[in-house]
Design a protein around this motif. Structure first.
Motif, PDB file in Angstrom:
ATOM      1  N   TRP A 327       0.838  -1.208   0.000  1.00 44.11           N
ATOM      2  CA  TRP A 327       0.000   0.000   0.000  1.00 44.11           C
ATOM      3  C   TRP A 327       0.870   1.254   0.000  1.00 44.11           C
ATOM      4  O   TRP A 327       0.430   2.327   0.398  1.00 44.11           O
ATOM      5  N   ARG A 328       2.090   1.129  -0.494  1.00 45.98           N
ATOM      6  CA  ARG A 328       3.043   2.220  -0.478  1.00 45.98           C
ATOM      7  C   ARG A 328       3.201   2.814  -1.878  1.00 45.98           C
ATOM      8  O   ARG A 328       3.017   2.138  -2.884  1.00 45.98           O
ATOM      9  N   THR A 329       3.588   4.071  -1.936  1.00 49.11           N
ATOM     10  CA  THR A 329       3.721   4.756  -3.211  1.00 49.11           C
ATOM     11  C   THR A 329       4.896   4.231  -4.024  1.00 49.11           C
ATOM     12  O   THR A 329       5.907   3.770  -3.465  1.00 49.11           O
ATOM     13  N   ALA A 330       4.778   4.349  -5.342  1.00 44.63           N
ATOM     14  CA  ALA A 330       5.854   3.892  -6.220  1.00 44.63           C
ATOM     15  C   ALA A 330       7.006   4.883  -6.245  1.00 44.63           C
ATOM     16  O   ALA A 330       8.155   4.504  -6.473  1.00 44.63           O
ATOM     17  N   VAL A 331       6.711   6.156  -6.028  1.00 42.75           N
ATOM     18  CA  VAL A 331       7.742   7.205  -5.976  1.00 42.75           C
ATOM     19  C   VAL A 331       7.446   8.109  -4.790  1.00 42.75           C
ATOM     20  O   VAL A 331       6.298   8.287  -4.391  1.00 42.75           O
ATOM     21  N   GLY A 332       8.487   8.713  -4.206  1.00 41.88           N
ATOM     22  CA  GLY A 332       8.273   9.629  -3.099  1.00 41.88           C
ATOM     23  C   GLY A 332       7.422  10.814  -3.519  1.00 41.88           C
ATOM     24  O   GLY A 332       7.558  11.334  -4.634  1.00 41.88           O
ATOM     25  N   MET A 333       6.532  11.269  -2.622  1.00 37.43           N
ATOM     26  CA  MET A 333       5.606  12.338  -2.988  1.00 37.43           C
ATOM     27  C   MET A 333       5.100  13.053  -1.744  1.00 37.43           C
ATOM     28  O   MET A 333       5.161  12.527  -0.617  1.00 37.43           O
ATOM     29  N   ASP A 334       4.577  14.281  -1.950  1.00 39.17           N
ATOM     30  CA  ASP A 334       3.954  15.043  -0.875  1.00 39.17           C
ATOM     31  C   ASP A 334       2.479  14.689  -0.752  1.00 39.17           C
ATOM     32  O   ASP A 334       1.808  14.375  -1.750  1.00 39.17           O
ATOM     33  N   ALA A 335       1.969  14.745   0.485  1.00 37.22           N
ATOM     34  CA  ALA A 335       0.553  14.531   0.758  1.00 37.22           C
ATOM     35  C   ALA A 335       0.056  15.650   1.671  1.00 37.22           C
ATOM     36  O   ALA A 335       0.849  16.316   2.358  1.00 37.22           O
ATOM     37  N   VAL A 336      -1.250  15.880   1.678  1.00 37.38           N
ATOM     38  CA  VAL A 336      -1.815  16.935   2.522  1.00 37.38           C
ATOM     39  C   VAL A 336      -2.040  16.396   3.935  1.00 37.38           C
ATOM     40  O   VAL A 336      -2.364  15.215   4.125  1.00 37.38           O
ATOM     41  N   ALA A 337      -1.855  17.278   4.922  1.00 41.75           N
ATOM     42  CA  ALA A 337      -2.053  16.915   6.329  1.00 41.75           C
ATOM     43  C   ALA A 337      -2.828  18.040   7.019  1.00 41.75           C
ATOM     44  O   ALA A 337      -2.683  19.216   6.686  1.00 41.75           O
ATOM     45  N   SER A 338      -3.661  17.671   8.014  1.00 41.00           N
ATOM     46  CA  SER A 338      -4.451  18.678   8.728  1.00 41.00           C
ATOM     47  C   SER A 338      -4.908  18.123  10.069  1.00 41.00           C
ATOM     48  O   SER A 338      -5.096  16.896  10.208  1.00 41.00           O
ATOM     49  N   ASP A 339      -5.075  19.039  11.045  1.00 38.17           N
ATOM     50  CA  ASP A 339      -5.665  18.624  12.322  1.00 38.17           C
ATOM     51  C   ASP A 339      -6.940  19.392  12.624  1.00 38.17           C
ATOM     52  O   ASP A 339      -7.464  19.347  13.743  1.00 38.17           O
ATOM     53  N   GLY A 340      -7.456  20.136  11.648  1.00 33.18           N
ATOM     54  CA  GLY A 340      -8.658  20.927  11.836  1.00 33.18           C
ATOM     55  C   GLY A 340      -8.378  22.343  12.300  1.00 33.18           C
ATOM     56  O   GLY A 340      -9.256  23.207  12.234  1.00 33.18           O
ATOM     57  N   PHE A 341      -7.145  22.575  12.811  1.00 36.18           N
ATOM     58  CA  PHE A 341      -6.755  23.898  13.265  1.00 36.18           C
ATOM     59  C   PHE A 341      -5.682  24.497  12.339  1.00 36.18           C
ATOM     60  O   PHE A 341      -5.603  25.703  12.145  1.00 36.18           O
ATOM     61  N   ALA A 342      -4.863  23.592  11.820  1.00 37.46           N
ATOM     62  CA  ALA A 342      -3.783  24.007  10.935  1.00 37.46           C
ATOM     63  C   ALA A 342      -3.575  22.887   9.915  1.00 37.46           C
ATOM     64  O   ALA A 342      -4.199  21.827   9.986  1.00 37.46           O
ATOM     65  N   GLU A 343      -2.679  23.166   8.970  1.00 33.70           N
ATOM     66  CA  GLU A 343      -2.441  22.174   7.925  1.00 33.70           C
ATOM     67  C   GLU A 343      -0.994  22.248   7.471  1.00 33.70           C
ATOM     68  O   GLU A 343      -0.279  23.208   7.755  1.00 33.70           O
ATOM     69  N   GLY A 344      -0.569  21.206   6.753  1.00 31.70           N
ATOM     70  CA  GLY A 344       0.809  21.158   6.271  1.00 31.70           C
ATOM     71  C   GLY A 344       0.969  20.082   5.222  1.00 31.70           C
ATOM     72  O   GLY A 344      -0.012  19.594   4.630  1.00 31.70           O
ATOM     73  N   THR A 345       2.225  19.714   4.997  1.00 31.97           N
ATOM     74  CA  THR A 345       2.516  18.669   4.018  1.00 31.97           C
ATOM     75  C   THR A 345       3.292  17.548   4.688  1.00 31.97           C
ATOM     76  O   THR A 345       4.102  17.786   5.601  1.00 31.97           O
TER      77      THR A 345
END
Length: 380
Positions: A327-345
């Motif tokens: 279930w892992r990506t074929a190449v390294g990549m960025d994904a979106v992240a959030s906790d409802g108060f802030a967000e990042g990569t």
């Protein structure tokens, strides 16, 4: 060598003739009549029809080779099994001084009981055509099987080089027969109508098996759910039938041909993700298709001390969890992240590790809050 007709002579049919002429090949055309034709097959199995072939053997002579056939007379006469048990040489007359002609080579049966001709015999005959600027082949005699036409050009003789046996002057007219219920190998008879619905023929040129529907020869895969080739069908025969149309697969829905979109086969999982230090796994949901496309969301809860981002949103890379193998990506990549108060990569590595790399300006990763990372990517 002799041409042996079966059950023709009033007396004297030998046991050898009976053995040679029991061909067992009657492809019906009516309840009483059968097709005339040559039994298929060759000595080495490379050719559909080897029997009663003809090759040039001299400037004005040709050899008809051994073979077996069925010659149908009028329906009430029945079909005559005939065998040529050895090679036979035929001699053609010289060409007309002014115009070409077309001669017809036939295998002919003469039956005095039916034609009142006084003979009980079978033989090879040359039916000489009429010279003409646009010659045509003469009609075949009754109770005969056409084998070949031979074009005799104007002025043709042994002294002028003779007939162009391999140069287009010889045309093969032989057709085939098979036992009733057998699959008929097509040879010069692809367009001959079938005798009954459910009859089969093998069309070597079209390279498919065909079934007689009662009105036409239908490609057999079309009958059993195979994909009909380009231009074979304008209207479907049943809902769920498929055809290829200009490179697109189409399905007959009962009314029109519609572009086929197959259902996407997929697999899901909720297990296998592992939280790294200072984080606890809350949930993991992933779905992957047979084509290798994966969508996943992983949620982790902060259990360690608070991490503060600077005004530029920078933080020290923070490992969150690892994704399960498969279930892992074929190449390294960025994904979106959030906790409802802030967000990042977050960075998804090919090893399966999910690492948070940026966060909102002056934001904080607070103990007890959940951080969700989502991404869609191609699997290895």
């Amino acid at each position: 060598m002799a041409v042996r007709p079966g059950w023709l002579l009033p007396t004297g049919q030998t046991r050898q003739t009976t053995r040679l002429t029991q061909v067992g090949a009657v492809t019906p055309t009516t309840p009483l009549a059968s097709r005339s034709g040559v039994l298929p097959g060759s000595a080495d199995g490379q050719y559909r029809v080897g029997g009663l072939s003809m090759t040039g053997s001299g400037p004005m002579t040709a050899t008809v080779h051994a073979g077996r056939a069925v010659v149908q007379g009028p329906p009430e006469q029945g079909a005559y099994p005939v065998t040529l048990d050895g090679d036979t040489v035929l001699t053609f007359g010289d060409g007309n001084p002014l115009h070409p002609r077309i001669d017809l080579v036939v295998l002919r049966v003469r039956d005095a009981d039916a034609d009142n001709g006084g003979a009980y015999e079978a033989g090879l005959e040359i039916v000489v055509g009429q010279p003409s600027a646009t010659p045509v082949a003469p009609p075949a005699p009754a109770t005969s099987l056409p084998l070949f036409t031979v074009r005799v050009k104007a002025g043709t003789s042994a002294g002028t080089g003779g007939i162009a046996w391999t140069g287009g002057d010889l045309t093969d007219l032989r057709t085939t027969v098979a036992a009733v219920g057998g699959i008929l190998p097509v040879y010069n008879n692809a367009g001959v109508p079938g005798s009954y619905p459910g009859q089969y023929q093998d069309n070597h040129t079209a390279r498919h098996l065909q079934r007689w529907s009662g009105t036409e020869w239908v490609a057999y895969p079309r009958e059993i759910g195979g994909i009909a080739p380009q231009s074979a069908l304008s209207v479907g025969s049943y809902a769920g039938q498929f055809r290829e149309h200009n490179g697109v697969l189409q399905r007959w829905n009962g009314t029109v041909w519609a572009t086929y979109h197959p259902p996407v086969e997929s697999e899901t999982t909720t297990s296998g993700a592992v939280a790294l230090p200072n984080w606890a796994l809350v949930s993991f949901d992933a779905r992957r298709t047979r084509s290798g496309l994966c969508t996943m969301t992983v949620t982790v809860n902060r259990t360690g001390p608070q991490i503060d981002a600077n005004s530029a949103g920078n933080i020290v890379d923070e490992p969150l969890c690892t994704l399960p193998s498969g279930w892992r990506t074929a190449v390294g990549m960025d994904a979106v992240a959030s906790d409802g108060f802030a967000e990042g990569t977050a960075w998804l590595s090919t090893s399966g590790q999910v690492t948070l790399r940026t966060w909102s300006s002056n934001g904080a990763l607070v103990n007890g809050r959940n951080v969700r990372v989502s991404a869609t990517y191609i699997l290895p």
